[in-house]
Design an enzyme around this catalytic site. Structure first.
Site, PDB file in Angstrom:
ATOM      1  N   LEU A   1       0.805  -1.190   0.148  1.00  0.00           N
ATOM      2  CA  LEU A   1       0.134   0.028   0.155  1.00  0.00           C
ATOM      3  C   LEU A   1       1.013   1.268   0.038  1.00  0.00           C
ATOM      4  CD1 LEU A   1      -2.858  -0.876   2.550  1.00  0.00           C
ATOM      5  CD2 LEU A   1      -3.026  -0.708   0.072  1.00  0.00           C
ATOM      6  N   ASP A   2       0.618   2.130  -0.742  1.00  0.00           N
ATOM      7  CA  ASP A   2       1.372   3.488  -1.059  1.00  0.00           C
ATOM      8  C   ASP A   2       1.185   4.260   0.536  1.00  0.00           C
ATOM      9  OD1 ASP A   2       2.061   3.087  -3.491  1.00  0.00           O
ATOM     10  OD2 ASP A   2       0.259   4.000  -4.331  1.00  0.00           O
ATOM     11  N   PRO A   3       2.037   4.838   0.833  1.00  0.00           N
ATOM     12  CA  PRO A   3       1.922   5.705   2.318  1.00  0.00           C
ATOM     13  C   PRO A   3       0.526   6.497   1.994  1.00  0.00           C
ATOM     14  CG  PRO A   3       4.087   6.163   1.209  1.00  0.00           C
ATOM     15  CD  PRO A   3       3.351   5.199   0.212  1.00  0.00           C
TER      16      PRO A   3
END
Length: 422
Positions: free
Chosen positions: A180-182
């Site tokens: 998951l992206d930040p």
């Protein structure tokens, strides 16, 4: 004196550990040739030198012993040492010094003035000392294998979550599926210990998200954290439901440049950061379900269920381009992955407070489980090809005495090793 004898009766040494050990041959204090694990010996020399300044003399007696294949004395990490004190009461100094050099006390033979110490590494030794744990208690609390379902918060990377879990369980064997992206939050499947071997068995499944879209802008990262590269202040929201319906399909999706996909041996985001041109690859994805949840003048939210490898920010960009405008992802929550829902997950605060459950490999992979006896133990643990006497049609998990030995898969009329866990 505040210490415990560090005794562990159940933590057997595996072949993987034995195969990774580097030995050195040295002479003990009476001139006998002995084998000792290389790093343990280097640390022992440092400990010996330090304690000599405290008027405590250490004399190495023995380390590695042959034919102890499942016992720590077969690793060269367990050292038997003769101790000479100049003053009564200096044992406490010795004990308090061990963890600083990566050792823990295993046994104290008072009548012979001998001790057995085990090298476990600086961080682990310090942890055991500070928490006043035996090695057995340490393994019960920290030496975990399995799957931990984390509700990742927005604002940190998936790698940072791994690092938090790594420190929590004092292990470097931590990974995750479905990065998951930040910016994104939600379901992150974290694999610990032996479970790091089953990542590919999990990631082949669908994922579900709730996404919020910012209307009228596009950024270089395709999400709200990036630099605005396009604007459209004149777009009017029309029939969003019809737009979503058009994207319930299989199509070739262009990978975003701010991603870890490699082209020509370099990650795409490296090209972006260096200002270099690169042809972005495309891959087939399937958008299985899209459902409008809410909308207003500047944003709308939708639910989606997609195949492995789908970039939601790319999907949002493609939606905007299809109606002649620009959209950017504002928020993203993964609500499901591999059948696990966000309500099954634990927050980092809950994990910190020990309010969690680690799932075993056989709870996560829904393969049939066969409990074997001693007659098959050696064959399975050595990865031997066996007859398919269990009528397995795909894969099977073999367990012995409650522990997972291996996953086998059907090949022709035989069963062959697919994953080994010892």
């Amino acid at each position: 004196m505040n210490y415990k004898m560090l005794v562990d009766k159940e933590n057997l040494i595996t072949k993987n550990i034995l195969n990774s050990i580097s030995f050195v041959s040295i002479k003990n204090f009476v001139g006998e040739e002995i084998l000792i694990e290389k790093k343990a010996y280097a640390k022992y020399k440092d400990l010996q030198e330090y304690l000599l300044k405290k008027d405590i003399l250490l004399k190495l007696v023995s380390a590695y012993k042959k034919n102890f294949f499942s016992n720590e004395v077969g690793t060269g990490l367990l050292l038997e040492v003769l101790v000479e004190f100049s003053k009564i009461g200096e044992f406490s100094i010795l004990f308090e010094s061990l963890s600083s050099f990566g050792f823990i006390l295993r046994e104290f033979m008072r009548e012979d003035n001998k001790i057995k110490i085990r090298y476990v590494g600086d961080s682990t030794a310090t942890l055991l000392y500070n928490e006043h744990l035996t090695l057995e208690e340490y393994h019960q609390k920290y030496n975990k294998s399995g799957v931990l379902l984390v509700n990742k918060p927005s604002g940190i990377s998936s790698r940072e979550v791994d690092n938090i879990i790594s420190r929590k369980f004092d292990t470097k064997k931590v990974g995750h599926t479905g990065t998951l992206d930040p910016l994104a939050s939600g379901v992150l499947i974290v694999l610990i210990g032996n479970a790091t071997k089953i990542g590919s068995d999990i990631v082949c499944q669908d994922k579900a998200y709730i996404a919020t879209v910012q209307i009228g802008i596009e950024t270089d990262t395709l999400d709200i954290t990036g630099k605005v590269i396009k604007e459209d202040k004149n777009f009017l929201i029309k029939d969003l439901e019809s737009l979503l319906l058009k994207f319930e399909k299989t199509y070739m999706q262009e990978v975003p440049i701010y991603s870890a996909v490699k082209v020509g041996g370099k990650k795409l985001y490296e090209y972006a950061r260096n200002g270099e041109d690169v042809v972005l690859p495309k891959k087939e994805v399937t958008i299985k379900k899209l459902e409008l949840l809410s909308c207003n003048k500047d944003t709308f939210s939708f639910f989606c269920r997609v195949s492995k490898g789908t970039y939601i920010r790319s999907l949002i960009r493609d939606m905007g381009e299809s109606v002649g405008t620009c959209f950017t992802m504002k928020e993203l929550v993964r609500t499901e992955e591999a059948g696990f829902k966000i309500e099954d997950c634990y927050t980092l605060e809950e994990i910190k407070d020990n309010c969690f459950e680690i799932l075993s490999i056989d709870q996560v992979l829904h393969y049939p489980v066969v409990n074997i006896g001693e007659d098959m133990y050696k064959m399975i643990s050595n990865g031997c090809v066996i007859e398919n006497i269990f009528s397995i049609t795909d894969k099977v998990i073999f367990k012995y005495s409650g522990k997972i030995l291996a996953i086998y898969e059907k090949k022709g009329d035989k069963l062959v090793s697919y994953r080994q866990f010892i």
